[in-house]
Structure formats: structure tokens, C-alpha cells
Design a protein around this motif. Structure first.
Motif, short mmCIF file in Angstrom:
data_model
loop_
_atom_site.label_atom_id
_atom_site.label_comp_id
_atom_site.label_asym_id
_atom_site.label_seq_id
_atom_site.Cartn_x
_atom_site.Cartn_y
_atom_site.Cartn_z
N ALA A 36 -20.32 -41.09 -13.11
CA ALA A 36 -20.13 -39.64 -13.16
C ALA A 36 -18.90 -39.25 -12.34
N GLN A 37 -18.71 -39.89 -11.17
CA GLN A 37 -17.63 -39.47 -10.29
C GLN A 37 -16.27 -39.98 -10.74
N LEU A 38 -16.23 -41.19 -11.28
CA LEU A 38 -14.93 -41.72 -11.67
C LEU A 38 -14.51 -41.20 -13.03
N GLY A 39 -15.50 -40.94 -13.90
CA GLY A 39 -15.15 -40.62 -15.27
C GLY A 39 -15.19 -39.15 -15.61
N ASP A 40 -15.52 -38.31 -14.65
CA ASP A 40 -15.75 -36.91 -14.97
C ASP A 40 -14.46 -36.15 -15.20
N PRO A 41 -14.19 -35.72 -16.43
CA PRO A 41 -13.01 -34.88 -16.63
C PRO A 41 -13.33 -33.48 -16.13
N PRO A 42 -12.34 -32.74 -15.63
CA PRO A 42 -12.65 -31.41 -15.15
C PRO A 42 -13.20 -30.54 -16.29
N GLU A 43 -14.41 -30.10 -16.10
CA GLU A 43 -15.09 -29.33 -17.16
C GLU A 43 -14.68 -27.86 -17.07
N VAL A 44 -14.29 -27.29 -18.20
CA VAL A 44 -14.00 -25.86 -18.19
C VAL A 44 -15.28 -25.15 -18.61
N ALA A 45 -16.01 -24.66 -17.62
CA ALA A 45 -17.32 -24.07 -17.90
C ALA A 45 -17.16 -22.74 -18.60
N ASP A 46 -18.26 -22.37 -19.25
CA ASP A 46 -18.29 -21.08 -19.95
C ASP A 46 -17.95 -19.95 -18.98
N PHE A 47 -18.46 -20.04 -17.76
CA PHE A 47 -18.18 -19.02 -16.74
C PHE A 47 -16.67 -18.85 -16.56
N ASP A 48 -15.98 -19.97 -16.48
CA ASP A 48 -14.52 -19.91 -16.23
C ASP A 48 -13.77 -19.36 -17.43
N ARG A 49 -14.24 -19.68 -18.62
CA ARG A 49 -13.58 -19.14 -19.82
C ARG A 49 -13.67 -17.62 -19.83
N ARG A 50 -14.84 -17.12 -19.42
CA ARG A 50 -15.04 -15.67 -19.46
C ARG A 50 -14.28 -14.96 -18.35
N HIS A 51 -14.13 -15.62 -17.20
CA HIS A 51 -13.59 -14.91 -16.04
C HIS A 51 -12.18 -15.35 -15.65
N GLY A 52 -11.65 -16.36 -16.31
CA GLY A 52 -10.31 -16.82 -15.95
C GLY A 52 -10.26 -17.44 -14.57
N THR A 53 -11.34 -18.14 -14.21
CA THR A 53 -11.41 -18.77 -12.88
C THR A 53 -11.49 -20.29 -13.00
#
Ligand SMILES: C[S@@+](CC[C@H](N)C(=O)[O-])C[C@H]1O[C@@H](n2cnc3c(N)ncnc32)[C@H](O)[C@@H]1O
Length: 223
Positions: free
Chosen positions: A28-45
């Protein structure tokens, strides 16, 4: 990169949870691509993804007691705050181990008088500050500090913890909370690994948990 911390964490997972869990954690730690969560899509964060502590700049010896960054689900936090049944406008919200500050954005939107995040990893504290600026969350601040050193402000408080650290740090936090000249106090603790410390504190009692968010255990002040 903090190899000593990485080794410590792996040894602890191996000891406590076994080989399979340790392997899952590494992948999980080595292979995790930065996830663009739904929250971030909605808020630009930028609040998504996982961030293991060994990859981050942390000046505190308490890094060995800390947990990696992973954000709280917005809906779970809203459910927990609504479950308090309080007018939040008189309260200060504090997230010890606030990471990239998603909870701070949610709390600021829900009308808390003041919102404080404390984060000891420099990169995460900087991202959290940037997120607050992007959302113009003017009632919220981020302190780049160790939660063990945080002195609680006066007045009514909601303390939020998403399983950020183990007993040695939580004990110092509980000592500060007990000593605080606070009014009404609530503690919302997601995945409460050290729940027994709160149950036996002598100044907190169980308040329950929201039906839609069973991982959110809640205590209230009783002394
Ligand atoms: C599981 S994440 C929770 C993030 C955030 N509270 C949320 O719910 O979205 C735990 C966070 O606690 C931080 N942390 C762990 N120990 C800490 C300490 N002693 N002082 C400050 N931050 C700490 C980690 O860097 C990480 O960002």
C-alpha cells in the motif's frame, strides 16, 4: 526518507499483526498513487492519498508513536458532529494530527467559532495551510507542532482524533485535556485503538456513536 522509522514501523506491524499484514502495508505504501478523492474534485483541494511517516520531514521523537496520513471521510465526520446535538457556533474544533486538513475544511463549513489543526509532518502542515487558503477558511489555522505539546484553549471544545498516535502521546494529550480550563468537552475518536484510556480517564464518559458511522466513537466531559 527515514529508514530507521520505516524499519521500526515494519517490525511493529510484523510483531502485532503478522507477515500478511506487513506485506499489505508495504504494498500500500510503496505502490499508492496519489488518489484524487471526490472531496478534492468538488473543492479544488489536495487532501487525498496515503502518506507514510517515514517519507515525511518530522523533527519529533514521537514519530515512532504516530500513524500514517489518511483522510477522514467527510460524511462520517458530518454524522459525528451532528450526533453531538450541539450548536457548534460556540465551540472550538481541534484535530490533533490534522494531516492535509480535510476535517478542518469540514468543521469550518459547519460553523465552529474556531478551528485548529495540529500536524508534526512539515509537508502535510504546509498542504493543510494551502488548502485552508484555497477555501478561504478564515476561522481555521494549522499549527506545525507535536500534538503532545498542544495546550488546549479556554471554552467549549470538540477534540477530533483519527487514530493518530499510540498511548505515550495520547497520555500527554489526555493530561493536557484534563488540565484545560474548558467548558463542555467532546472527544470524537475514529477507529479508537486506545479507547480504554478515555474510558478510564475519570473525566470523560461515552456519548455513543452515530448509527451511520460506527467507527466514530464519541465521549463527553463528565467532571
Ligand atoms: C490517520 S491520519 C489523520 C488525518 C486527519 N486527522 C484526518 O482525519 O483527515 C493521522 C495524522 O496524525 C499525524 N500525527 C501523528 N502523530 C502526531 C503527533 N505526535 N503530532 C502531530 N501530528 C501527528 C500524522 O502525521 C497523520 O497526518
Amino acid at each position: 526518507m527515514n529508514i530507521e522509522l520505516l524499519t521500526r514501523k515494519l517490525m511493529r506491524t510484523l510483531r502485532d499483526d503478522g507477515v500478511a499484514a506487513a506485506c499489505r502495508r508495504v504494498v500500500a505504501q510503496l505502490g499508492d498513487p496519489p488518489e484524487v478523492a471526490d472531496f478534492d474534485r468538488r473543492h479544488g483541494t489536495d487532501t487525498g492519498g496515503l502518506a507514510p511517516l517515514w517519507r515525511l520531514s518530522i523533527g519529533s521523537p514521537n514519530a515512532r508513536h504516530g500513524e500514517r496520513y489518511e483522510a477522514t471521510d467527510e460524511h462520517e465526520l458530518v454524522a459525528a458532529l451532528e450526533f453531538l446535538g450541539e450548536n457548534l457556533r460556540g465551540y472550538t474544533f481541534i484535530d490533533l494530527g490534522c494531516g492535509k486538513g480535510r476535517t478542518l475544511l469540514v468543521a469550518a463549513r459547519m460553523g465552529f467559532a474556531q478551528v485548529i489543526g495540529v500536524e508534526f509532518a512539515r509537508e502535510l502542515a504546509e498542504i493543510a495551510t494551502d488548502n485552508l487558503h484555497r477555501q478561504q477558511a478564515s476561522t481555521a489555522i494549522v499549527l506545525h507542532a507535536d500534538a503532545a505539546d498542544f495546550v488546549f484553549p479556554h471554552g467549549d471544545l470538540v477534540l477530533y482524533l483519527y487514530n493518530p498516535f499510540s498511548e505515550p502521546v495520547l497520555q500527554q494529550v489526555m493530561d493536557h485535556l484534563r488540565a484545560a480550563d474548558a467548558g463542555r468537552r467532546y472527544v470524537i475518536y475514529k477507529r479508537p485503538r486506545c479507547a480504554a484510556m478515555l474510558d478510564t480517564s475519570g473525566f470523560l464518559e461515552r456519548h455513543g456513536h452515530p448509527p451511520s458511522a460506527p467507527q466514530m466513537a464519541i465521549w463527553r466531559g463528565c467532571a
